[in-house]
Design an enzyme around this catalytic site. Sequence first.
Site, PDB file in Angstrom:
ATOM      1  N   LYS A  43       8.004  -6.926   3.215  1.00  0.00           N
ATOM      2  CA  LYS A  43       6.966  -7.564   4.014  1.00  0.00           C
ATOM      3  C   LYS A  43       5.885  -8.207   3.156  1.00  0.00           C
ATOM      4  O   LYS A  43       5.170  -9.082   3.598  1.00  0.00           O
ATOM      5  CB  LYS A  43       6.274  -6.525   4.920  1.00  0.00           C
ATOM      6  CG  LYS A  43       7.161  -5.827   5.906  1.00  0.00           C
ATOM      7  CD  LYS A  43       6.313  -4.828   6.723  1.00  0.00           C
ATOM      8  CE  LYS A  43       7.154  -3.949   7.571  1.00  0.00           C
ATOM      9  NZ  LYS A  43       6.319  -2.895   8.254  1.00  0.00           N
ATOM     10  N   GLU A  99       7.589 -13.740  -4.225  1.00  0.00           N
ATOM     11  CA  GLU A  99       7.258 -12.302  -4.214  1.00  0.00           C
ATOM     12  C   GLU A  99       5.746 -12.123  -4.297  1.00  0.00           C
ATOM     13  O   GLU A  99       5.043 -12.953  -4.877  1.00  0.00           O
ATOM     14  CB  GLU A  99       7.891 -11.623  -5.437  1.00  0.00           C
ATOM     15  CG  GLU A  99       9.078 -10.734  -5.135  1.00  0.00           C
ATOM     16  CD  GLU A  99       8.760  -9.495  -4.314  1.00  0.00           C
ATOM     17  OE1 GLU A  99       7.765  -9.464  -3.560  1.00  0.00           O
ATOM     18  OE2 GLU A  99       9.533  -8.529  -4.408  1.00  0.00           O
ATOM     19  N   ASP A 100       5.280 -11.026  -3.748  1.00  0.00           N
ATOM     20  CA  ASP A 100       3.854 -10.710  -3.908  1.00  0.00           C
ATOM     21  C   ASP A 100       3.603 -10.084  -5.278  1.00  0.00           C
ATOM     22  O   ASP A 100       2.711 -10.506  -6.001  1.00  0.00           O
ATOM     23  CB  ASP A 100       3.345  -9.815  -2.772  1.00  0.00           C
ATOM     24  CG  ASP A 100       4.227  -8.592  -2.555  1.00  0.00           C
ATOM     25  OD1 ASP A 100       5.380  -8.583  -3.027  1.00  0.00           O
ATOM     26  OD2 ASP A 100       3.771  -7.640  -1.900  1.00  0.00           O
ATOM     27  N   ASP A 103       6.592  -5.148 -10.118  1.00  0.00           N
ATOM     28  CA  ASP A 103       6.082  -3.905 -10.705  1.00  0.00           C
ATOM     29  C   ASP A 103       7.132  -3.404 -11.700  1.00  0.00           C
ATOM     30  O   ASP A 103       7.204  -3.895 -12.822  1.00  0.00           O
ATOM     31  CB  ASP A 103       5.828  -2.938  -9.536  1.00  0.00           C
ATOM     32  CG  ASP A 103       5.061  -1.691  -9.921  1.00  0.00           C
ATOM     33  OD1 ASP A 103       5.436  -1.055 -10.916  1.00  0.00           O
ATOM     34  OD2 ASP A 103       4.108  -1.321  -9.223  1.00  0.00           O
ATOM     35  N   LYS A 131       2.825  -6.976 -12.892  1.00  0.00           N
ATOM     36  CA  LYS A 131       2.306  -5.733 -13.501  1.00  0.00           C
ATOM     37  C   LYS A 131       3.248  -5.331 -14.638  1.00  0.00           C
ATOM     38  O   LYS A 131       4.076  -4.423 -14.501  1.00  0.00           O
ATOM     39  CB  LYS A 131       2.234  -4.649 -12.420  1.00  0.00           C
ATOM     40  CG  LYS A 131       1.274  -3.522 -12.735  1.00  0.00           C
ATOM     41  CD  LYS A 131       1.399  -2.409 -11.708  1.00  0.00           C
ATOM     42  CE  LYS A 131       0.539  -2.588 -10.494  1.00  0.00           C
ATOM     43  NZ  LYS A 131       0.610  -1.410  -9.588  1.00  0.00           N
ATOM     44  N   PHE A 152      -2.979   1.009  -8.496  1.00  0.00           N
ATOM     45  CA  PHE A 152      -2.405   0.840  -7.161  1.00  0.00           C
ATOM     46  C   PHE A 152      -3.212  -0.238  -6.436  1.00  0.00           C
ATOM     47  O   PHE A 152      -4.436  -0.146  -6.324  1.00  0.00           O
ATOM     48  CB  PHE A 152      -2.444   2.163  -6.393  1.00  0.00           C
ATOM     49  CG  PHE A 152      -1.556   2.140  -5.185  1.00  0.00           C
ATOM     50  CD1 PHE A 152      -0.193   2.411  -5.306  1.00  0.00           C
ATOM     51  CD2 PHE A 152      -2.054   1.807  -3.948  1.00  0.00           C
ATOM     52  CE1 PHE A 152       0.641   2.351  -4.206  1.00  0.00           C
ATOM     53  CE2 PHE A 152      -1.224   1.757  -2.829  1.00  0.00           C
ATOM     54  CZ  PHE A 152       0.120   2.029  -2.960  1.00  0.00           C
ATOM     55  N   ASP A 159       0.483  -3.204   0.746  1.00  0.00           N
ATOM     56  CA  ASP A 159       0.089  -2.089   1.613  1.00  0.00           C
ATOM     57  C   ASP A 159      -0.028  -0.778   0.854  1.00  0.00           C
ATOM     58  O   ASP A 159       0.488  -0.603  -0.240  1.00  0.00           O
ATOM     59  CB  ASP A 159       1.129  -1.907   2.720  1.00  0.00           C
ATOM     60  CG  ASP A 159       2.424  -1.270   2.184  1.00  0.00           C
ATOM     61  OD1 ASP A 159       2.970  -1.792   1.208  1.00  0.00           O
ATOM     62  OD2 ASP A 159       2.860  -0.244   2.736  1.00  0.00           O
ATOM     63  N   ARG A 165      -2.608  -4.431   4.579  1.00  0.00           N
ATOM     64  CA  ARG A 165      -1.941  -5.715   4.321  1.00  0.00           C
ATOM     65  C   ARG A 165      -2.804  -6.884   4.770  1.00  0.00           C
ATOM     66  O   ARG A 165      -2.680  -7.995   4.265  1.00  0.00           O
ATOM     67  CB  ARG A 165      -0.604  -5.797   5.078  1.00  0.00           C
ATOM     68  CG  ARG A 165       0.474  -4.864   4.583  1.00  0.00           C
ATOM     69  CD  ARG A 165       1.815  -5.292   5.169  1.00  0.00           C
ATOM     70  NE  ARG A 165       2.811  -4.241   5.130  1.00  0.00           N
ATOM     71  CZ  ARG A 165       3.635  -4.000   4.110  1.00  0.00           C
ATOM     72  NH1 ARG A 165       3.534  -4.733   3.021  1.00  0.00           N
ATOM     73  NH2 ARG A 165       4.536  -3.045   4.178  1.00  0.00           N
TER      74      ARG A 165
END
Length: 178
Positions: A43, A99-100, A103, A131, A152, A159, A165
Amino acid sequence: MTSSFKLRILLTRQEIEAAIRKLAAEISHDYRDRYPLLIGVLKGSFMFLADLIRNLDFPLEVDFIRLSSYGGATESSGKVRVVHHLCSEVAGRDVLVIEDIVDTGLTIAFLLDYLRKKKPASLRLCALADKPSRRRVPVVIDYPGFTVPDQFLVGYGLDWDERFRNLPEIYAVDADGP
Ligand code: PRP
């Protein structure tokens, strides 16, 4: 994650908008005449994708895929599966994955491999946040937005247990107190 926490702003709306304008200029230069297929990874990427394509003034197609990784809530096991499939044909298309955040890289490595098997004409990755300190598999981000620290993060699609979000900025979650 502690139940007592503070959200500390990491990237403002203005910083995100400026990064998106820059990414959109690069993407426009490379894809203007190629009718690319942009694939948003649900999402987390929905807000970034929506803002990015508002800055792209050439013909393109949008599709979405939703992935799920087995394992703990905060740590990916690397065993990823598709839970919402694409509607579009990928074969022969110029595909740009949106992509957001990258990681560990496990999610996107799975997706790029999955898409490569469908024989796109080309396949590239745009990610708003990178990241690299957490990386477990190598990932090339063709259109990177920000490098972010090992904290984080929530907001702007990201989220914490489905919350936050909707925030228009990106925040780091800090434990509050001892
Ligand atoms: C997040 C994020 C990336 C992935 C990155 O998605 O949107 O897709 O994790 O992590 P990785 O590089 O360690 O694999 P998540 O699985 O939390 O689902 P969501 O997008 O629905 O929030």
